[in-house]
Scaffold this active site. Sequence first.
Site, PDB file in Angstrom:
ATOM      1  N   LYS A 281      14.694  32.647  17.402  1.00 13.68           N
ATOM      2  CA  LYS A 281      15.481  32.695  18.629  1.00 13.68           C
ATOM      3  C   LYS A 281      15.696  34.143  19.094  1.00 13.68           C
ATOM      4  O   LYS A 281      15.710  35.075  18.295  1.00 13.68           O
ATOM      5  CB  LYS A 281      16.828  31.988  18.429  1.00 13.68           C
ATOM      6  CG  LYS A 281      16.709  30.466  18.250  1.00 13.68           C
ATOM      7  CD  LYS A 281      16.302  29.771  19.535  1.00 13.68           C
ATOM      8  CE  LYS A 281      16.032  28.284  19.364  1.00 13.68           C
ATOM      9  NZ  LYS A 281      17.239  27.481  19.180  1.00 13.68           N
ATOM     10  N   ARG A 316      15.091  23.596  10.907  1.00 10.22           N
ATOM     11  CA  ARG A 316      13.969  23.420  11.831  1.00 10.22           C
ATOM     12  C   ARG A 316      13.340  24.788  12.078  1.00 10.22           C
ATOM     13  O   ARG A 316      13.960  25.671  12.678  1.00 10.22           O
ATOM     14  CB  ARG A 316      14.468  22.795  13.136  1.00 10.22           C
ATOM     15  CG  ARG A 316      13.389  22.510  14.157  1.00 10.22           C
ATOM     16  CD  ARG A 316      13.990  21.888  15.421  1.00 10.22           C
ATOM     17  NE  ARG A 316      12.963  21.562  16.388  1.00 10.22           N
ATOM     18  CZ  ARG A 316      12.494  22.409  17.308  1.00 10.22           C
ATOM     19  NH1 ARG A 316      12.981  23.644  17.363  1.00 10.22           N
ATOM     20  NH2 ARG A 316      11.558  22.025  18.146  1.00 10.22           N
TER      21      ARG A 316
END
Length: 339
Positions: A281, A316
């Site tokens: 991210k 994930r």
Amino acid sequence: MSRLYYRPIAMTDAARPAGALPLAGGWCWFDRVEVLARDGARGIIAAADLPADVAQRLSGPRAALAGLDFTVPRIMGILNVTPDSFSDGGRFDRPGAALAQARALLAAGADILDIGGESTRPGAATVPVADEIARTAPVIAALREAGHRAPVSIDTRKADVARAALAAGADLVNDVAAMGYDPLMAGLLAETGAPVCLMHTQGTPEVMQNDPHYDDVLLDVYDHLADRIAVAEAAGIDRARIVVDPGIGFGKTVQHNLALVRGLSLFHGLGCVVLLGLSRKRFIGTIGGAEAADARLPGTLALTQIGLAQGVQIHRVHDVAEIAQGLALWRAVIEGYGA
């Protein structure tokens, strides 16, 4: 009086005191709990002083889902069959490349595959249903035809896409809109009995990063997920079939993301398996000085270990082999390698 929230102070040390409770039936334990409220923290109490229903929800083992039990942490490998995902868009959007990558992720240690045909990066446009089905269902079917039995998750907001994926052999629906985008999603999940992951987001991908705002991000996200669980239960979806995801990076600033990671153990109070999706991210690059998404593995691994230390059950990630290696070392230290 303000509503109270209970954040277990998760521990993994081998020196575990008598009376400590297991955290979600997993590898962490806790004997103290931080009590939070919207008008300020209320201090720390002993786990023994928790209300009985709260103690049960925080400590009880989580039901198996999609053939996986959660007494150990699990790795969800990301397979984006999209041309425009923020990290790997265009790399696996051809059927042959997608199938090869799926096999590679499983060989590297993925416990479950998450296959998505619509990018949810900031600014991404909505993909037509037919296109999303064409991208995802054939890959799932090909995996099943090739004999792969590993659990598969379909990453979609749309009931028709989820239905096609489940028919092709998917096991779980990962809905980034927590059933708030498509009014037919809850009915589909109730009908099929498929487990679902409910993720928090503020706004759609097109606008979610424009100006995220919260009164208290940790408690606001918790309350939103609690509300979505209530909607699911009202539709006939048992809580034991629900996974929750605080939605790192979805309508959050850097500070919002950090607050959620610091407070992850709070979400065990929802009584569901917790999923953490922070792989590569942007905020990892902002803090760690990595502009390119595929250069954010070290930061991803560091944050994954923070999640592990708070009992998060599903991680994930894009870099399955590297995260699996880090997880193996983390578990060796915590559990006592060869003991």
